[in-house]
Design an enzyme around this catalytic site. Structure first.
Site, PDB file in Angstrom:
ATOM      1  N   GLU A   1       4.167   1.930   1.753  1.00 53.68           N
ATOM      2  CA  GLU A   1       3.175   2.993   1.869  1.00 53.68           C
ATOM      3  C   GLU A   1       3.148   3.543   3.305  1.00 53.68           C
ATOM      4  O   GLU A   1       3.136   2.771   4.274  1.00 53.68           O
ATOM      5  CB  GLU A   1       1.820   2.394   1.493  1.00 53.68           C
ATOM      6  CG  GLU A   1       0.640   3.328   1.539  1.00 53.68           C
ATOM      7  CD  GLU A   1      -0.649   2.608   1.124  1.00 53.68           C
ATOM      8  OE1 GLU A   1      -1.650   3.311   0.922  1.00 53.68           O
ATOM      9  OE2 GLU A   1      -0.634   1.366   1.001  1.00 53.68           O
TER      10      GLU A   1
ATOM     11  N   LYS B   1      -1.890   8.975  -4.196  1.00 52.40           N
ATOM     12  CA  LYS B   1      -2.648   7.737  -4.370  1.00 52.40           C
ATOM     13  C   LYS B   1      -3.975   8.072  -5.035  1.00 52.40           C
ATOM     14  O   LYS B   1      -4.699   8.966  -4.586  1.00 52.40           O
ATOM     15  CB  LYS B   1      -2.878   7.061  -3.021  1.00 52.40           C
ATOM     16  CG  LYS B   1      -3.486   5.664  -3.114  1.00 52.40           C
ATOM     17  CD  LYS B   1      -3.462   4.971  -1.752  1.00 52.40           C
ATOM     18  CE  LYS B   1      -3.973   3.534  -1.834  1.00 52.40           C
ATOM     19  NZ  LYS B   1      -3.872   2.842  -0.530  1.00 52.40           N
TER      20      LYS B   1
ATOM     21  N   CYS C   1      -0.115   1.125  -3.647  1.00 48.82           N
ATOM     22  CA  CYS C   1      -0.929  -0.018  -3.214  1.00 48.82           C
ATOM     23  C   CYS C   1      -2.172  -0.269  -4.081  1.00 48.82           C
ATOM     24  O   CYS C   1      -2.076  -0.833  -5.156  1.00 48.82           O
ATOM     25  CB  CYS C   1      -1.321   0.152  -1.746  1.00 48.82           C
ATOM     26  SG  CYS C   1      -1.924  -1.405  -1.004  1.00 48.82           S
TER      27      CYS C   1
END
Length: 639
Positions: free
Chosen positions: A46, A115, A170
């Site tokens: 990331e 994200k 993540c």
């Protein structure tokens, strides 16, 4: 991606916080390295272009513009690379900042996956700088091109339609409903995760379980690339814990606290086969996610992952002991129910001193313990004939006595000789009639003893024998309840060994150990110098090979040529390619030709994911043709 294998890599590079030029150089070096290893899907952490821990520097134009220029450079670096690459960066869109994973292929930026779930607790306050991604993907203008932007974009390989890749970032996978769920339901077979997950005591175990569990839930491959050394340690430490998982199993992972690359091969055909048979995995009927094509060459992937020689047997010793105990209990509980339901007063077990009948007797004894019945009501019947050796005879008799069963001896040689006379068969002709007459006589004896004593006959045959048809039709093929019907031969060995290792009866342990050392044989041909003359594995092939073939044939529906390749990988140190192919051809022929025996199997308890019961686990026409499977093997070159 021939035979479904695609090589993948999870990469953690050295970085410097906010040093975009340095980070870009290291990313390009890693792309070159993974290209040499012929990886086709490569995943970086990331925000790896800038570093995850830039904090309020993410609000600086200098950093954002540098990241954009770096992305173009990295994309250009993939121009002559045969791979799909995912890198993380901050991206400004319409005045908002997003944490994205950019997908790159052959010099092009294919899409920006956003994200969805931003952490805003503890040491992580991403919502201070970033905005959660939109609910649906759309296209944005980036450097003059319209590029997909948003969650759950599906990247589909041209010419390999089942290779569909989707990204999440993540925290997404730590959320209650990860974006990868919808992606998988719309066809994604590989999920990548560009992550920056910090380390604290015990978190690595949870992370490993989480990634493995998500790959199992989605029946997918999962590539998890994590930030590592080089990130700021102002408040936390990053360990570079990279994981590659497939359908619940961790294929490879890196050691923490060392920036490294981990490679493995994800088997797309295996995943698709598993999804086909899993009725609770239902694809979305009205797909809404955007699909973007990418291009990679289809080639034979060199296999680095390992394949256990005995896929039915856990490799870990502690797990194996636990599994053996559980299987013995399942077998005994199945028999217990059958005895209660039929009001059987006794059980009748034909014992030969071999592995299968030994296991059947041990299971029967355990069932009687559960029922608190007197084991004298177990009739252990030995029926010596032309091929019986003293070794197996003595072991059968002594074992029955040690277990507390009632031992009955019924010699059948005279009855079989009379039968030969009645049907006009020459007793010196040791053909299949000579052998099967003995097996059917034994079954008749067992059935009649059961009738005379209000009992049922317990079957001894195992699943490997059923797969090969290595049973006499209406002989040892038949019983009232087959306790070993779904236990493969390689597992029978460990179940008997488990009892030998755990029993407190030293004499019984000695007998069981000798049974374990006895060659597998039906003992239907006269002994040679007192020793067993007929060894099953000399005739049909090694059971460890056949169990390997059976597992991949039934569990995943692999074509024989793929099974051959896996067998070469697993058994190359023990068998040459000629023998592996020879016995695989034998397996295919016998499996198809002997289905009629499996179509009328007695009841028996299922103990694993692979079973041959015609009532639910394996339904196959008895006259199905094997030609297509044999034709697949014709293309194998042994050069």
């Amino acid at each position: 991606m021939k035979q479904g294998f695609v090589k993948v890599a999870a990469v953690t590079t050295d970085i410097r916080v906010a040093d975009v030029a340095y980070n870009t150089e290291k990313i390009c070096e890693a792309i070159d390295k993974t290209a040499l290893e012929r990886a086709k899907i490569v995943v970086f952490p990331e925000l790896c272009i800038t570093g995850y821990t830039c904090a309020d520097l993410f609000l600086q134009d200098v950093l954002l513009n540098s990241a954009k220029e770096a992305l173009k450079k990295i994309a250009q670096h993939t121009r002559d690379k045969d791979m799909l690459v995912f890198v993380g960066l901050p991206l400004e869109v319409d005045g908002k900042l997003y944490n994205v994973a950019a997908a790159l292929n052959r010099g092009k930026i294919l899409g920006f996956t956003t994200k969805t779930f931003l952490p805003n607790y503890g040491e992580f306050y991403e919502m201070r700088q970033f905005t959660p991604g939109p609910d649906m993907s759309r296209e944005i203008l980036f450097e003059g091109s319209q590029i997909p932007f948003g969650p759950q974009i599906l990247f589909q390989a041209v010419g390999m339609e089942n290779l569909i890749v989707s990204a999440e970032i993540c925290e997404d996978v730590w959320s209650p409903i990860p974006p990868s769920i919808q992606a998988a339901l719309e066809g994604a077979t590989v999920i990548v995760n560009c992550s920056a997950s910090d380390e604290n005591a015990g978190k690595d175990s949870y992370r490993r379980t989480l990634i493995a569990g998500q790959s199992a839930r989605l029946i997918a491959g999962y590539i998890y690339a994590n930030a590592g050394e080089g990130e700021s340690t102002t408040d936390v430490v990053f360990g570079g814990h990279n994981i590659i998982a497939e359908n619940g199993a961790v294929l490879k992972e890196t050691k923490r606290y060392k920036n490294d690359i981990v490679y493995s091969e994800i088997d797309i055909h295996r995943l698709m086969g598993e999804r086909r048979r899993n009725t609770t995995f239902r694809m979305t009927l009205n797909p809404v996610l955007k699909r973007v094509p990418f291009y990679i060459e289809e080639e034979e992937t060199e296999l680095t992952r390992n394949f256990a020689k005995s896929p039915f047997v856990p490799q870990n010793e502690r797990l194996r002991e636990k599994r053996c105990e559980e299987i013995l209990t399942i077998q005994a509980m199945g028999l217990k129910k059958r005895l209660l339901h039929t009001h059987a007063k006794t059980t009748v077990v034909g014992i030969s001193g071999g592995l299968d009948s030994t296991l059947a007797l041990l299971v029967t004894a355990r069932a009687f313990e559960l029922l608190q019945k007197d084991k004298k009501e177990i009739y252990a019947v030995t029926m010596p004939c032309f091929g019986t050796t003293d070794r197996t005879y003595q072991n059968a008799c002594e074992m029955s006595k040690r277990l507390g069963a009632t031992l009955l001896e019924v010699p059948i040689a005279d009855a079989v000789q009379v039968h030969f006379r009645d049907i006009g068969h020459d007793a010196n002709n040791h053909d299949v009639t000579y052998e099967n007459a003995q097996a059917r006589e034994r079954t008749q004896v067992l059935m009649d003893i059961a009738n005379a004593n209000g009992g049922i006959v317990i079957g001894t045959g195992d699943m490997s024998e059923l797969a090969l048809g290595w049973a006499t039709y209406n002989g040892d093929h038949m019983s009232m309840y087959g306790v070993n019907a779904s236990v493969p031969k390689t597992l029978v060995y460990y179940l008997v060994k488990h009892v030998a290792d755990t029993t407190e009866d030293e004499k019984l342990r000695e007998i069981l150990c000798d049974v374990l050392d006895t060659p597998v044989s039906p003992e239907l041909l006269p002994p040679k110098d007192g020793d067993i003359a007929q060894k099953t594995e000399d005739l049909v092939g090694p059971y460890e090979l056949h169990d390997f073939y059976l597992y991949y044939f039934l569990r995943f529906g692999y074509e024989p040529s793929k099974i051959f390749r896996l067998a070469e990988k697993a058994f190359g140190d023990k068998y040459d390619s000629v023998d592996i192919l020879k016995w695989l051809e034998t397996f295919c022929r016998r499996f198809f030709n002997q289905q009629f025996k499996r179509s009328c199997l007695p009841d028996g308890p299922k103990i694993g994911t692979v079973a041959l019961s015609p009532r639910g686990d394996w339904r196959m026409p008895s006259d199905a043709c094997v030609q297509a499977w044999m034709k697949d093997l014709e293309h194998i070159s042994l050069m």
